[in-house]
Write a protein that holds these residues in place. Sequence first.
Motif, PDB file in Angstrom:
ATOM      1  N   HIS A  97       1.637  -2.388   2.777  1.00 44.87           N
ATOM      2  CA  HIS A  97       0.572  -2.773   3.714  1.00 44.87           C
ATOM      3  C   HIS A  97      -0.819  -2.618   3.111  1.00 44.87           C
ATOM      4  CE1 HIS A  97       2.844  -2.621   7.827  1.00 44.87           C
ATOM      5  NE2 HIS A  97       3.124  -3.683   7.112  1.00 44.87           N
ATOM      6  N   GLU A 119       6.457  -2.503   4.765  1.00 47.13           N
ATOM      7  CA  GLU A 119       5.479  -1.544   5.278  1.00 47.13           C
ATOM      8  C   GLU A 119       4.820  -0.725   4.163  1.00 47.13           C
ATOM      9  OE1 GLU A 119       8.280  -2.438   8.672  1.00 47.13           O
ATOM     10  OE2 GLU A 119       8.459  -2.027   6.524  1.00 47.13           O
ATOM     11  N   ASP A 120       5.573  -0.452   3.101  1.00 46.77           N
ATOM     12  CA  ASP A 120       5.006   0.343   1.997  1.00 46.77           C
ATOM     13  C   ASP A 120       3.921  -0.422   1.240  1.00 46.77           C
ATOM     14  OD1 ASP A 120       6.716   2.380   2.643  1.00 46.77           O
ATOM     15  OD2 ASP A 120       8.230   1.853   1.136  1.00 46.77           O
TER      16      ASP A 120
END
Length: 334
Positions: A26, A23-24
């Motif tokens: 993205h 997620e970091d």
Amino acid sequence: MPSPNQTNTNSLPFLLTGIPGLEDLHIWFSIPFCFMYIMTLLGNTMILLAVRLDKSLHEPMYYFISMLAVIDLIFSTAVVPKLLGVFWLGSREIVFEACFIQMFFIHTFTAVESGVLLAMSFDRYIAICNPLRYSTILTSSRTIQIGLLSLARGAAVMTPLMCLLTSLPYCESRVIPHSYCEHMAVVKLACADPSVSDLYSIIVATLLVGTDSVFITISYGMILRSVLRLPSQEARLKALSTCGSHICIILLFYIGGLLSMYLQMFSFGLAPHIQVLVADFYLTVPPMLNPFIYGIKVKQIRRGIFRLLEKLAGLMFSHAYKGRRDAQRARRSP
């Protein structure tokens, strides 16, 4: 009695994770996906405009290529804008109905593309093995009918699947570990037994892909046999070159599709983000590459695109010249 984590109203939205565990990153993943989407829009739009405006391309083969361009645009637009919303804005929420509409479009147009690829193999078979009857067998109206039949077939087999999936009760924990509403990831969230929908989807996928791929293989087997009977090597190479782009698209579609499907069904010990990225790239890379494959391999398409670009450049030049001339006149006037 329903379990505590089950809801009787399928009104709650789903939450898309994006790429699980990454997620970091993205914002960095969004760059190639945004680039591919822009190239998909430009490339396929150019194909459609070239075929529409160039009368020499008003033939069945190019109508089928136009159908693929439309399918590629629908594929990308069904997935990438929401995917970028997740990556850029953290817009993870997708309402229940929108999730299954997205899934319906993905599966339906996968089936439609398979049907169009089958029609294109039939087109090449007639053109090479029975060229004298080509114009009578594949007329423009019959080509459009084939396209509509492929669309009707895709919608007809996917509508029951959507009815089965939407009738399932889903748990209150509605986090989809994916960047779009991927079928198998969504089904895992059901609080009831999804075996009926699973069986239906396996049967449909096997019949559609299996039948189409078998007929495509038979068509190209017969094409190869006819080509090998041609007297000169030059004639054989010319006949095979007309099939090169189609074969590339077929391999990209079926091999990529099977790889994506089996990785969703069986993890093979791979990390979840690998499975998600393979599925994402399957829906974004082929739509971007298809126009370039046809633009490089099919001389007539390439010429049509160049003529279109020349017309656009001429219009831009004339517009700029007119604007400059009007500005000069305005300065000269008292």
